[in-house]
Design an enzyme around this catalytic site. Structure first.
Site, PDB file in Angstrom:
ATOM      1  N   HIS A   1       0.836  -1.212   0.000  1.00  0.00           N
ATOM      2  CA  HIS A   1       0.000   0.000   0.000  1.00  0.00           C
ATOM      3  C   HIS A   1       0.869   1.259   0.000  1.00  0.00           C
ATOM      4  CE1 HIS A   1      -3.988  -1.951   0.913  1.00  0.00           C
ATOM      5  NE2 HIS A   1      -3.127  -2.949   0.985  1.00  0.00           N
TER       6      HIS A   1
ATOM      7  N   ASP B   1      -6.872   5.546   1.688  1.00  0.00           N
ATOM      8  CA  ASP B   1      -6.694   4.155   1.246  1.00  0.00           C
ATOM      9  C   ASP B   1      -7.983   3.397   1.553  1.00  0.00           C
ATOM     10  OD1 ASP B   1      -6.004   1.431   1.055  1.00  0.00           O
ATOM     11  OD2 ASP B   1      -3.931   1.825   1.667  1.00  0.00           O
TER      12      ASP B   1
ATOM     13  N   SER C   1       3.083  -6.686  -7.513  1.00  0.00           N
ATOM     14  CA  SER C   1       3.956  -7.649  -8.193  1.00  0.00           C
ATOM     15  C   SER C   1       3.346  -8.052  -9.533  1.00  0.00           C
ATOM     16  CB  SER C   1       4.158  -8.894  -7.325  1.00  0.00           C
ATOM     17  OG  SER C   1       4.823  -8.535  -6.138  1.00  0.00           O
TER      18      SER C   1
HETATM   19  N1  UDP Z   1       9.234  -6.047  -3.503  1.00  0.00           N
HETATM   20  C1  UDP Z   1      10.540  -5.662  -3.643  1.00  0.00           C
HETATM   21  N2  UDP Z   1      11.509  -6.578  -3.373  1.00  0.00           N
HETATM   22  C2  UDP Z   1      11.244  -7.830  -2.962  1.00  0.00           C
HETATM   23  C3  UDP Z   1       9.891  -8.231  -2.837  1.00  0.00           C
HETATM   24  C4  UDP Z   1       8.912  -7.308  -3.124  1.00  0.00           C
HETATM   25  O1  UDP Z   1      10.836  -4.526  -4.018  1.00  0.00           O
HETATM   26  O2  UDP Z   1      12.190  -8.585  -2.710  1.00  0.00           O
HETATM   27  C5  UDP Z   1       8.190  -5.048  -3.782  1.00  0.00           C
HETATM   28  C6  UDP Z   1       7.484  -5.383  -5.079  1.00  0.00           C
HETATM   29  O3  UDP Z   1       8.223  -4.803  -6.160  1.00  0.00           O
HETATM   30  C7  UDP Z   1       6.112  -4.781  -4.872  1.00  0.00           C
HETATM   31  C8  UDP Z   1       5.914  -4.827  -3.354  1.00  0.00           C
HETATM   32  O4  UDP Z   1       7.186  -5.094  -2.783  1.00  0.00           O
HETATM   33  O5  UDP Z   1       6.089  -3.441  -5.318  1.00  0.00           O
HETATM   34  C9  UDP Z   1       4.987  -5.935  -2.912  1.00  0.00           C
HETATM   35  O6  UDP Z   1       3.680  -5.537  -3.184  1.00  0.00           O
HETATM   36  P1  UDP Z   1       2.583  -6.586  -3.582  1.00  0.00           P
HETATM   37  O7  UDP Z   1       1.312  -5.829  -3.758  1.00  0.00           O
HETATM   38  O8  UDP Z   1       3.016  -7.384  -4.733  1.00  0.00           O
HETATM   39  O9  UDP Z   1       2.505  -7.592  -2.363  1.00  0.00           O
HETATM   40  P2  UDP Z   1       2.334  -7.416  -0.767  1.00  0.00           P
HETATM   41  O10 UDP Z   1       3.690  -7.227  -0.221  1.00  0.00           O
HETATM   42  O11 UDP Z   1       1.428  -6.234  -0.532  1.00  0.00           O
HETATM   43  O12 UDP Z   1       1.735  -8.722  -0.372  1.00  0.00           O
END
Ligand code: UDP
Length: 463
Positions: free
Chosen positions: A20, A119, A364
């Site tokens: 978020h 949000d 992602s």
């Molecule tokens: N991300 C990152 N490096 C990592 C894993 C995740 O930069 O090793 C970032 C990814 O690029 C994305 C965010 O973390 O922008 C994860 O958001 P997502 O909505 O996919 O999943 P959440 O973490 O909210 O479950």
């Protein structure tokens, strides 16, 4: 015109979680390019982490402000439990947020707040400005298909489709999901394990969906070219909906730079590892910032990856395996590379990456779509369950591995995407979709145009 921009002050407040914060911070930077004053609200805990991991961020008329999250500083749980976090922010931090919105900062000479971007997943963020009479727009940082499934929960309850009875066939399609009849199965619902309508997660989803039409506008991190079907139905609920995603692509096109929103330090050594590998020879594995799995599932999964014979780069956060892991349980092999946190967008853009094994978080998913990389989806919870369904059945850019986590499944799916005929099809559709998405975010594209309209709308609120 310049007068209006000069007085426009937008406050953005995301749910305090990586996904978020990431999309809200990109939206904040986009709005800042329009010349607005921008205040970004972090919790104190997250701001401390952010300062440790991110390069300094000095943009004129852009500032961070913090409020507490209501938990003691020494509470080391990561992530903080979702409903407890909501409760704590709601009951202990409401006053801090209110003060932040009404504060007059004479020293910095900032104008009063003219618009809040709240949000959808943080009801507090929109309720407080609403009470104060400040115009609110709502960012729903998750996918359009998940917005429709959440919105349809009351109807699904009325129609007897929810809660799902014990022993029901989980592959049966649900009829009551607005606009998505014939697509969503029971197993694709985020609240599929709710046993009664009092289930706290189900109740939270109902609350979120009631909030959906409460803003002056709804802002979505998607584009017409990905989500025209869902957007048509969302606009029947929220007529003023701006789809301007993927934010990270639009931001790069408009500003030519983007500041990291990362709360964890990126390990860039994995780029050198990828540099040493042939084109499309490696699987990138990451389950985002929150998902966690039992140790047995992890070991099974690791064996499946090894058995596939392909290289893999795997993000293993310290809190990702329930109960932790011994170093010796990470099988030493030439075939794999582990990092605690990766520069994900850069990894996905790397020519050595042939497939993304993902938890199907919305950010992602968007990043993979933009990079044109086919996916294997292993969703855990929330919108991940429906995102993976869309990626496989509607967009045809992924295989959905939902609920099938044995080593042989992992091995088979990796081989199928990396080298099989199906993989070729997925790669072709992924590249076509990436092209369409790139065009949407360029001048003349729909996301670009929707952003300009949003800016005009926000300016009109400061008249
Ligand atoms: N991300 C990152 N490096 C990592 C894993 C995740 O930069 O090793 C970032 C990814 O690029 C994305 C965010 O973390 O922008 C994860 O958001 P997502 O909505 O996919 O999943 P959440 O973490 O909210 O479950």
């Amino acid at each position: 015109m310049a007068e209006k921009e000069a007085n426009t002050h937008v406050v953005l407040f995301p749910l305090p979680g990586q996904g978020h914060i990431g999309s809200m911070l990109k939206l904040a930077q986009l709005l800042s390019t329009a010349g607005f004053y921008v205040t970004f609200v972090h919790t104190e805990r997250n701001y401390r982490r952010y300062l440790l991991t991110s390069t300094s961020f000095h943009v004129p008329k852009f500032r961070f402000r913090t409020i507490p999250d209501g938990f003691p500083d020494d509470d080391s749980r990561s992530p903080l439990p979702f409903l407890e976090l909501q409760e704590s922010l709601d009951t202990k931090c409401r006053g801090h947020y209110r003060e932040l919105l009404v504060a007059v900062d004479d020293q910095e000479e900032w104008p009063p707040v003219t618009c809040v971007v709240a949000d959808q997943a943080l009801p507090l963020s929109l309720e407080v400005p609403d009470e104060l009479g400040i115009p609110v727009m709502i960012l729903a940082p998750h996918s359009a298909c998940s917005i429709l499934t959440s919105y349809s929960i009351p109807e699904l309850i009325r129609g007897g489709e929810l809660p799902i009875p014990d022993g029901a066939n989980m592959d049966e399609l649900l009829q009551g999901v607005l606009g998505l009849e014939g697509i969503v199965r029971r197993r694709d619902m985020s609240i599929r394990s709710a046993k009664s309508i009092q289930d706290p997660f189900l109740q939270f989803e109902v609350k979120m969906s009631k909030n959906l039409p409460r803003g002056r506008a709804l802002i979505l991190n998607t584009t017409e070219s990905i989500d025209s079907l869902s957007l048509r139905h969302i606009r029947s609920i929220c007529p003023t909906t701006y789809a301007l995603g993927p934010f990270h692509v639009l931001l790069r096109n408009i500003k030519d730079e983007s500041h990291s929103a990362s709360l964890s330090e990126e390990d860039r050594s994995c780029i050198a590892w990828l540099d040493s590998k042939p084109n499309k020879s490696a699987v990138y594995v990451s389950f985002g910032s929150l998902a966690a799995m039992p140790r047995e599932a992890f070991l099974e999964f690791q064996q499946g990856l090894l058995d596939s014979g392909y290289y893999f780069l795997w993000v293993i956060r310290p809190d990702m395996v329930e109960g932790g892991l011994e170093e010796s349980e990470l099988t030493a092999s030439e075939q794999r590379y582990f990092v605690k946190w990766a520069p994900q967008e850069e990894v996905l853009a790397h020519p050595a990456v042939g497939c993304f094994l993902t938890h199907s978080g919305w950010n992602s998913t968007l990043e993979s779509i933009f990079a044109g990389v086919p996916m294997i989806c292993w969703p855990f919870f929330a919108d991940q369950l429906i995102n993976s369904r869309f990626a496989s059945e509607v967009w045809k850019i992924a295989l959905d591995m939902k609920d099938l986590c044995g080593r042989s499944h992992v091995e088979r799916m990796v081989k199928e995407v990396m080298s099989g005929e199906k993989g070729e099809e997925l790669r072709n559709s992924s590249c076509e979709m990436a092209d369409r998405v790139k065009k949407s975010a360029e001048e003349g594209g729909s996301s670009y145009a929707n952003f300009k309209e949003l800016v005009g709308h926000i300016k009109s609120l400061s008249l």
